[in-house]
Design an enzyme around this catalytic site. Structure first.
Site, PDB file in Angstrom:
ATOM      1  N   ASP A 161      -5.677   6.925   6.815  1.00 19.25           N
ATOM      2  CA  ASP A 161      -5.172   7.682   5.671  1.00 19.25           C
ATOM      3  C   ASP A 161      -4.855   9.106   6.132  1.00 19.25           C
ATOM      4  OD1 ASP A 161      -4.761   8.774   3.116  1.00 19.25           O
ATOM      5  OD2 ASP A 161      -6.546   7.875   2.248  1.00 19.25           O
TER       6      ASP A 161
ATOM      7  N   VAL B 208      -5.869   1.394  -2.805  1.00 20.40           N
ATOM      8  CA  VAL B 208      -5.944  -0.043  -2.586  1.00 20.40           C
ATOM      9  C   VAL B 208      -7.378  -0.490  -2.311  1.00 20.40           C
ATOM     10  CG1 VAL B 208      -3.560  -0.276  -1.815  1.00 20.40           C
ATOM     11  CG2 VAL B 208      -5.335   0.243  -0.136  1.00 20.40           C
TER      12      VAL B 208
END
Length: 187
Positions: free
Chosen positions: A106, A161
């Site tokens: 990320d 997610v």
């Protein structure tokens, strides 16, 4: 409570994930087959445990496997930006090729921290194999070491997610797919 009801949409099905993991395992096998080095595959706990288990079964080489734990999220949805290693390696990685296995890359903070840690332990080469890469959220640049390569399962859009090891507040890891969590669940 049915966890599936909390999912807005499925991004990658169980079958799509299985096929991609097989491809990654084959790619790693081919690229390390010629070498005499036994790679150390290091799963980043807890998110990567399902991915790691499936991936190592598709790598047809001698390998060592270990886990490391890095905490950066707590129970929230945003990284603190200050990752810390809370569970160290047992396997000696000195002068070995390490393949870090992540659930998702990320901001890059955790991965940067792990690469520096592996370098400090004397790893000669460091690769990364991530199920998901979310480049839209990248804040920290990281560099692979030595002959390191970057293996990516899927490029992830900027959604929160869960599933296939990824969690929110330690839930949803057991979903067999990766899906977008409904915002009302985590806001």
């Amino acid at each position: 409570m049915d966890l599936n009801d909390h999912i807005e949409k499925i991004l990658w099905t169980e079958l799509q994930i299985s096929e991609r993991v097989s491809e990654l395992g084959s790619q790693i096998t081919q690229e390390f087959k010629a070498g005499n080095v036994v790679p150390v595959v290091v799963g980043v706990a807890t998110g990567a445990f399902l991915f790691l288990a499936d991936l190592v079964r598709k790598i047809h080489l001698p390998i060592n496997v270990d886990f490391i734990r890095v905490e950066s999220y707590g129970s929230g949805t945003v990284s603190s930006g200050q990752p810390r290693i809370s569970f160290e390696l047992k396997v000696d990685v000195r002068e070995k090729h390490v393949i870090l296995v992540e659930d998702i890359v990320d901001t890059g903070s955790t991965l940067s921290c792990l690469i520096e840690y592996m370098k400090s332990k004397g790893a000669s080469s460091i690769s990364v194999c991530t199920l998901l890469d979310k480049p839209a959220r990248r804040k920290v640049h990281f560099e692979l070491v030595g002959e390191g390569k970057y293996y990516c399962g899927f490029e992830c859009p900027d959604y929160f997610v869960v599933g296939y090891g990824l969690d929110f507040a330690e839930l949803y890891r057991n979903l067999p797919y990766v899906g977008v969590l409904k915002p009302e669940i985590y806001e």
